[in-house]
Design a protein around this motif. Structure first.
Motif, PDB file in Angstrom:
ATOM      1  N   GLU A  30       0.834  -1.207   0.000  1.00  0.00           N
ATOM      2  CA  GLU A  30       0.000   0.000   0.000  1.00  0.00           C
ATOM      3  C   GLU A  30       0.867   1.255   0.000  1.00  0.00           C
ATOM      4  OE1 GLU A  30      -2.618   0.260   3.398  1.00  0.00           O
ATOM      5  OE2 GLU A  30      -2.791   2.419   3.118  1.00  0.00           O
ATOM      6  N   PHE A  31       1.871   1.282   0.895  1.00  0.00           N
ATOM      7  CA  PHE A  31       2.702   2.494   0.982  1.00  0.00           C
ATOM      8  C   PHE A  31       3.638   2.615  -0.211  1.00  0.00           C
ATOM      9  CE2 PHE A  31       1.274   1.897   5.365  1.00  0.00           C
ATOM     10  CZ  PHE A  31       0.648   3.123   5.517  1.00  0.00           C
ATOM     11  N   GLN A  32       4.047   1.441  -0.752  1.00  0.00           N
ATOM     12  CA  GLN A  32       4.883   1.465  -1.953  1.00  0.00           C
ATOM     13  C   GLN A  32       4.097   2.072  -3.115  1.00  0.00           C
ATOM     14  OE1 GLN A  32       8.194   0.166  -1.669  1.00  0.00           O
ATOM     15  NE2 GLN A  32       8.304   1.567  -3.403  1.00  0.00           N
TER      16      GLN A  32
ATOM     17  N   ILE B 178      -3.283  16.217  -2.608  1.00  0.00           N
ATOM     18  CA  ILE B 178      -2.839  16.495  -1.238  1.00  0.00           C
ATOM     19  C   ILE B 178      -3.024  15.319  -0.290  1.00  0.00           C
ATOM     20  CG2 ILE B 178      -3.091  18.999  -1.310  1.00  0.00           C
ATOM     21  CD1 ILE B 178      -5.915  18.357   0.134  1.00  0.00           C
ATOM     22  N   GLY B 179      -3.618  14.213  -0.778  1.00  0.00           N
ATOM     23  CA  GLY B 179      -3.802  13.065   0.107  1.00  0.00           C
ATOM     24  C   GLY B 179      -4.832  12.128  -0.451  1.00  0.00           C
ATOM     25  N   GLY B 180      -5.106  11.071   0.303  1.00  0.00           N
ATOM     26  CA  GLY B 180      -6.085  10.112  -0.172  1.00  0.00           C
ATOM     27  C   GLY B 180      -6.096   8.868   0.667  1.00  0.00           C
ATOM     28  N   ASP B 181      -6.589   7.811   0.065  1.00  0.00           N
ATOM     29  CA  ASP B 181      -6.676   6.537   0.749  1.00  0.00           C
ATOM     30  C   ASP B 181      -6.538   5.446  -0.308  1.00  0.00           C
ATOM     31  OD1 ASP B 181      -6.888   5.092   3.071  1.00  0.00           O
ATOM     32  OD2 ASP B 181      -9.077   4.998   3.021  1.00  0.00           O
ATOM     33  N   THR B 182      -5.723   4.436  -0.023  1.00  0.00           N
ATOM     34  CA  THR B 182      -5.488   3.357  -0.986  1.00  0.00           C
ATOM     35  C   THR B 182      -5.866   2.049  -0.334  1.00  0.00           C
ATOM     36  OG1 THR B 182      -3.662   4.619  -1.929  1.00  0.00           O
ATOM     37  CG2 THR B 182      -3.740   2.282  -2.464  1.00  0.00           C
ATOM     38  N   THR B 183      -6.827   1.359  -0.931  1.00  0.00           N
ATOM     39  CA  THR B 183      -7.293   0.109  -0.330  1.00  0.00           C
ATOM     40  C   THR B 183      -7.344  -0.988  -1.386  1.00  0.00           C
ATOM     41  OG1 THR B 183      -9.546   0.910  -0.682  1.00  0.00           O
ATOM     42  CG2 THR B 183      -8.675   1.125   1.531  1.00  0.00           C
TER      43      THR B 183
ATOM     44  N   ILE C  85       0.969  15.072   0.887  1.00  0.00           N
ATOM     45  CA  ILE C  85       0.844  13.625   1.139  1.00  0.00           C
ATOM     46  C   ILE C  85       1.896  13.153   2.147  1.00  0.00           C
ATOM     47  CG2 ILE C  85       1.130  11.350   0.044  1.00  0.00           C
ATOM     48  CD1 ILE C  85       0.056  12.616  -2.531  1.00  0.00           C
ATOM     49  N   GLY C  86       1.523  12.253   3.047  1.00  0.00           N
ATOM     50  CA  GLY C  86       2.508  11.585   3.889  1.00  0.00           C
ATOM     51  C   GLY C  86       2.245  11.678   5.375  1.00  0.00           C
ATOM     52  N   ASP C  87       1.445  12.640   5.796  1.00  0.00           N
ATOM     53  CA  ASP C  87       1.149  12.732   7.230  1.00  0.00           C
ATOM     54  C   ASP C  87      -0.308  12.320   7.448  1.00  0.00           C
ATOM     55  OD1 ASP C  87       1.377  13.527  10.029  1.00  0.00           O
ATOM     56  OD2 ASP C  87       3.096  14.713   9.350  1.00  0.00           O
ATOM     57  N   ASP C  88      -0.801  12.516   8.671  1.00  0.00           N
ATOM     58  CA  ASP C  88      -2.173  12.104   8.944  1.00  0.00           C
ATOM     59  C   ASP C  88      -3.187  13.005   8.250  1.00  0.00           C
ATOM     60  OD1 ASP C  88      -1.665   9.867  10.611  1.00  0.00           O
ATOM     61  OD2 ASP C  88      -0.888  11.275  12.086  1.00  0.00           O
ATOM     62  N   CYS C  89      -2.849  14.254   8.078  1.00  0.00           N
ATOM     63  CA  CYS C  89      -3.692  15.192   7.337  1.00  0.00           C
ATOM     64  C   CYS C  89      -2.803  16.046   6.431  1.00  0.00           C
ATOM     65  CB  CYS C  89      -4.401  16.177   8.284  1.00  0.00           C
ATOM     66  SG  CYS C  89      -5.729  15.486   9.250  1.00  0.00           S
TER      67      CYS C  89
END
Ligand code: ADP
Ligand code: MG
Length: 328
Positions: free
Chosen positions: A7-9, A123-128, A31-35
């Motif tokens: 996931e992080f890769q 700026i961010g997201g979610d990968t599942t 991208i990379g922190d909690d928010c």
């Protein structure tokens, strides 16, 4: 050091690639922190919209990965265009049923091509990961800014306004029909309509140019009549459309009977052009690629004039009572 989990890769290889230099000055932390940490402009309002695209519902699962991403972001950005907002940031929640590097590479290329064109930062997201039988799902949230109180809404159409659309219509609907093998055109025409469907362009510049000029505005995602219906309902007005003035996508105009071309232009979705009302004449608007198609009227009906002889008004799904001028 421990290797990254898949996931992080994936996030590192395909999504966290814009780099601080390319990101907007308003992004204090991406991208990379909690928010993500963002600095909104003073005296501006934020416009926020989210769109989910699901494989084989909103796009063909076997479409090129580049186009799937390009389309998913542009479809979301189209809502910012409709408000006249300037794009700033977006987030991406993606549920993948497989991790294939070639596919992800192409998806990433499409995503960042669209992002670059609109000058918008991821700026961010979610990968599942979802089961292989579950459809690919892509959720894009876009954020834009606008001068306080200036956003173009659906509810501001005024009786007597001119009614306009940008670009031309029906191409995306024909493209979907070609993709699904329900329609056949020559190769050149098919390429044009397939591109209209798979690679829609959000009308961001026009949206911004309409600030202080348009009254009501909407983007055409579900079809001109369905989306115009939202303006009419929200503004409590009606419209009269001159069917002779609907700008038809060139391959439709050249290769299809007028009635079939009009049905696509009025009823099919996915063109992502803008429909807006304005008190200004085309000359006063002074915008390229904008077409006058009718006017806003007092009675709550959708009227048509200049219909072709074989035009079938009953086939149109508008949710409105229409008045239909029988051709003489
Ligand atoms: P958390 O567990 O705190 O929710 P995640 O582990 O989900 O964080 O994500 C780690 C970082 O990567 C976060 O900054 C998140 O916003 C970002 N991220 C995750 N998926 C994506 C994606 N598809 N696109 C962009 N950024 C992503
Ligand atoms: Mg998370």
């Amino acid at each position: 050091m421990k290797t990254l989990s898949p996931e992080f890769q994936i996030i590192q290889d395909y999504f966290d690639i814009q780099g601080a230099a390319q990101s907007h000055h308003s992004v204090a932390l991406g991208i990379g922190d909690d928010c993500a940490v963002l600095t909104p402009s003073a005296n501006k309002q934020l416009c926020i919209s989210v769109d989910t695209s699901i494989a084989d519902r909103h796009f063909p699962a076997d479409a090129p990965a580049f186009d799937i991403a390009y389309r998913a972001l542009n479809v979301a950005l189209s809502d910012l265009a409709a408000m006249g907002a300037t794009p700033l940031w977006f987030t991406l929640a993606i549920s993948l049923n497989a991790f294939e590097s070639e596919w992800l590479q192409s998806f990433s290329a499409g995503l960042f091509t669209a992002a670059h064109n609109a000058n918008v930062t991821l700026i961010g997201g979610d990968t599942t990961k979802v089961p292989t039988t579950a459809p690919l799902s892509i959720t894009v949230q876009v954020h834009g800014e606008i001068e306080t109180g200036k956003a173009l809404t659906r509810a501001a159409a005024q009786i007597g306004d001119n009614l306009y659309v940008t670009g031309n219509l029906g191409g995306a609907g024909a493209g979907l029909a070609v993709y699904q093998k329900r329609l056949q055109l020559n190769k050149g025409a098919e390429a044009v309509v397939l591109a209209a469907y798979l690679r829609p362009e959000p009308q961001l510049l026009t949206g911004m140019q309409l600030l202080n000029k348009a009254n009501a505005c909407i983007d055409i995602s579900d079809g001109l009549l369905a989306d115009l219906g939202h303006i009419l309902r929200a503004s409590n007005v009606g419209a009269c459309i001159d069917l002779g003035k609907i700008p038809l996508s060139a391959p439709l105009r050249q290769h299809l009977p007028t009635n079939q071309a009009l049905q696509l232009a009025l009823g099919a979705g996915d063109d992502y052009q803008l429909c807006f009302s304005s008190a200004l004449s085309p000359e006063e608007l002074g915008l390229e690629n904008v077409h006058l198609i009718g006017s806003i009227i007092e009675k709550n009906t959708l009227d048509f004039v200049n219909a072709p002889a074989d035009f079938d008004v009953n086939n149109l799904n508008t949710g409105f009572d229409h008045f239909y001028e029988t051709p003489v």
